[in-house]
Design a protein around this motif. Sequence first.
Motif, mmCIF file in Angstrom:
data_model
loop_
_atom_site.group_PDB
_atom_site.id
_atom_site.type_symbol
_atom_site.label_atom_id
_atom_site.label_comp_id
_atom_site.label_asym_id
_atom_site.label_seq_id
_atom_site.Cartn_x
_atom_site.Cartn_y
_atom_site.Cartn_z
ATOM 1 N N LYS A 7 0.810 -1.078 0.018
ATOM 2 C CA LYS A 7 0.015 0.048 0.059
ATOM 3 C C LYS A 7 1.001 1.070 0.177
ATOM 4 C CE LYS A 7 -4.319 -1.736 1.049
ATOM 5 N NZ LYS A 7 -5.263 -1.447 0.050
ATOM 6 N N VAL A 8 0.236 2.096 -0.602
ATOM 7 C CA VAL A 8 0.983 3.479 -0.503
ATOM 8 C C VAL A 8 0.117 4.638 0.097
ATOM 9 C CG1 VAL A 8 1.920 5.590 -2.166
ATOM 10 C CG2 VAL A 8 2.070 3.174 -2.851
ATOM 11 N N GLY A 9 0.370 5.319 0.767
ATOM 12 C CA GLY A 9 -0.478 6.338 1.344
ATOM 13 C C GLY A 9 -0.555 6.339 2.793
ATOM 14 N N GLN A 20 7.323 8.600 -4.833
ATOM 15 C CA GLN A 20 8.736 7.834 -4.489
ATOM 16 C C GLN A 20 8.158 6.361 -4.253
ATOM 17 O OE1 GLN A 20 10.609 9.613 -1.392
ATOM 18 N NE2 GLN A 20 11.553 11.143 -2.890
ATOM 19 N N GLU A 21 7.215 6.030 -3.470
ATOM 20 C CA GLU A 21 6.657 4.699 -3.065
ATOM 21 C C GLU A 21 6.079 4.030 -4.310
ATOM 22 O OE1 GLU A 21 6.874 3.005 -0.398
ATOM 23 O OE2 GLU A 21 8.312 4.398 0.077
ATOM 24 N N PHE A 22 5.391 4.745 -5.150
ATOM 25 C CA PHE A 22 4.834 4.191 -6.378
ATOM 26 C C PHE A 22 6.057 3.570 -7.331
ATOM 27 C CE2 PHE A 22 0.469 6.115 -5.381
ATOM 28 C CZ PHE A 22 -0.240 4.733 -5.691
ATOM 29 N N ASN A 23 6.989 4.749 -7.499
ATOM 30 C CA ASN A 23 7.898 4.458 -8.224
ATOM 31 C C ASN A 23 9.009 3.200 -7.923
ATOM 32 O OD1 ASN A 23 7.183 6.740 -10.050
ATOM 33 N ND2 ASN A 23 8.803 7.890 -9.149
ATOM 34 N N ARG A 24 8.808 2.941 -6.447
ATOM 35 C CA ARG A 24 9.437 1.682 -6.284
ATOM 36 C C ARG A 24 8.956 0.276 -6.761
ATOM 37 N NH1 ARG A 24 9.468 1.291 -0.111
ATOM 38 N NH2 ARG A 24 10.123 -0.819 -0.524
ATOM 39 N N TYR A 25 7.739 0.346 -6.865
ATOM 40 C CA TYR A 25 6.774 -0.669 -7.318
ATOM 41 C C TYR A 25 6.329 -1.016 -8.843
ATOM 42 C CZ TYR A 25 6.529 -1.668 -2.379
ATOM 43 O OH TYR A 25 6.744 -1.913 -1.026
ATOM 44 N N ASN A 26 6.449 0.402 -9.553
ATOM 45 C CA ASN A 26 6.246 0.240 -10.957
ATOM 46 C C ASN A 26 7.267 0.492 -12.034
ATOM 47 O OD1 ASN A 26 2.942 0.189 -10.812
ATOM 48 N ND2 ASN A 26 3.655 1.490 -9.108
ATOM 49 N N ILE A 41 -2.019 14.642 0.371
ATOM 50 C CA ILE A 41 -2.972 13.816 -0.294
ATOM 51 C C ILE A 41 -3.451 13.051 0.778
ATOM 52 C CG2 ILE A 41 -2.401 14.475 -2.629
ATOM 53 C CD1 ILE A 41 -1.319 11.538 -2.426
ATOM 54 N N GLY A 42 -4.813 12.521 0.696
ATOM 55 C CA GLY A 42 -5.180 11.601 1.423
ATOM 56 C C GLY A 42 -5.719 10.199 0.749
ATOM 57 N N GLY A 43 -5.694 9.256 1.525
ATOM 58 C CA GLY A 43 -6.200 7.886 0.888
ATOM 59 C C GLY A 43 -4.945 6.831 1.029
ATOM 60 N N SER A 44 -5.514 5.688 0.522
ATOM 61 C CA SER A 44 -4.559 4.506 0.420
ATOM 62 C C SER A 44 -4.573 3.791 -0.827
ATOM 63 C CB SER A 44 -4.815 3.533 1.741
ATOM 64 O OG SER A 44 -3.903 2.638 1.800
ATOM 65 N N PHE A 45 -3.840 3.633 -1.405
ATOM 66 C CA PHE A 45 -3.594 2.884 -2.703
ATOM 67 C C PHE A 45 -2.870 1.712 -2.915
ATOM 68 C CE2 PHE A 45 -4.319 7.513 -2.541
ATOM 69 C CZ PHE A 45 -5.528 7.466 -3.516
ATOM 70 N N GLU A 46 -3.253 0.776 -3.683
ATOM 71 C CA GLU A 46 -2.259 -0.351 -4.121
ATOM 72 C C GLU A 46 -1.166 0.048 -4.895
ATOM 73 O OE1 GLU A 46 -2.742 -3.561 -3.146
ATOM 74 O OE2 GLU A 46 -4.541 -3.342 -2.119
ATOM 75 N N ALA A 47 0.092 -0.210 -4.228
ATOM 76 C CA ALA A 47 1.163 0.186 -5.107
ATOM 77 C C ALA A 47 1.187 -0.160 -6.660
ATOM 78 C CB ALA A 47 2.442 -0.466 -4.356
ATOM 79 N N ASN A 49 -1.552 -0.004 -8.402
ATOM 80 C CA ASN A 49 -2.681 0.661 -9.149
ATOM 81 C C ASN A 49 -2.225 1.893 -9.403
ATOM 82 O OD1 ASN A 49 -4.857 1.511 -10.410
ATOM 83 N ND2 ASN A 49 -6.027 1.288 -8.373
ATOM 84 N N LEU A 50 -0.861 2.312 -10.325
ATOM 85 C CA LEU A 50 -0.531 3.618 -10.483
ATOM 86 C C LEU A 50 -1.682 4.333 -11.464
ATOM 87 C CD1 LEU A 50 2.029 5.739 -10.774
ATOM 88 C CD2 LEU A 50 2.792 4.411 -12.759
ATOM 89 N N ASP A 51 -2.513 3.676 -12.517
ATOM 90 C CA ASP A 51 -3.206 4.536 -13.096
ATOM 91 C C ASP A 51 -4.477 4.840 -12.243
ATOM 92 O OD1 ASP A 51 -1.908 3.929 -15.403
ATOM 93 O OD2 ASP A 51 -3.044 2.001 -16.018
ATOM 94 N N GLY A 52 -4.904 4.286 -11.248
ATOM 95 C CA GLY A 52 -6.069 4.631 -10.309
ATOM 96 C C GLY A 52 -5.310 5.728 -9.551
ATOM 97 N N PHE A 53 -4.317 5.954 -9.198
ATOM 98 C CA PHE A 53 -3.818 6.837 -8.441
ATOM 99 C C PHE A 53 -3.780 8.045 -9.117
ATOM 100 C CE2 PHE A 53 0.055 9.421 -6.641
ATOM 101 C CZ PHE A 53 -0.553 9.657 -5.603
ATOM 102 N N VAL A 54 -3.081 8.082 -10.387
ATOM 103 C CA VAL A 54 -3.118 9.042 -11.139
ATOM 104 C C VAL A 54 -4.425 9.704 -11.808
ATOM 105 C CG1 VAL A 54 -2.383 9.796 -13.713
ATOM 106 C CG2 VAL A 54 -0.919 8.606 -12.293
#
Length: 76
Positions: A7-9, A20-26, A41-47, A49-54
């Motif tokens: 998870k990121v966030g 930085q966290e997303f970049n580690r996993y994608n 920013i608020g929220g928690s995202f699957e690492a 799921n870059l497209d969803g975060f964007v």
Amino acid sequence: RSPGQAKVGGLRHALGQAAQEFNRYNSRQLVIAANLQEVRIGGSFEARNLDGFVRMLREAYGLSVAETETGYTISS
């Protein structure tokens, strides 16, 4: 936890830290404009799921998203 489940966030993450966290996993990478690095920013995202975060950055925060050969560039 496997990388796909990471998870990121959390409650109020700085956008630069989240990137930085997303970049580690994608293999596709996020580039965040300097003036947005400390935006919270608020929220928690699957690492993975870059497209969803964007999409969330564009829709919920009104940020500009440019797709590049290597990922996304986020600006205001």
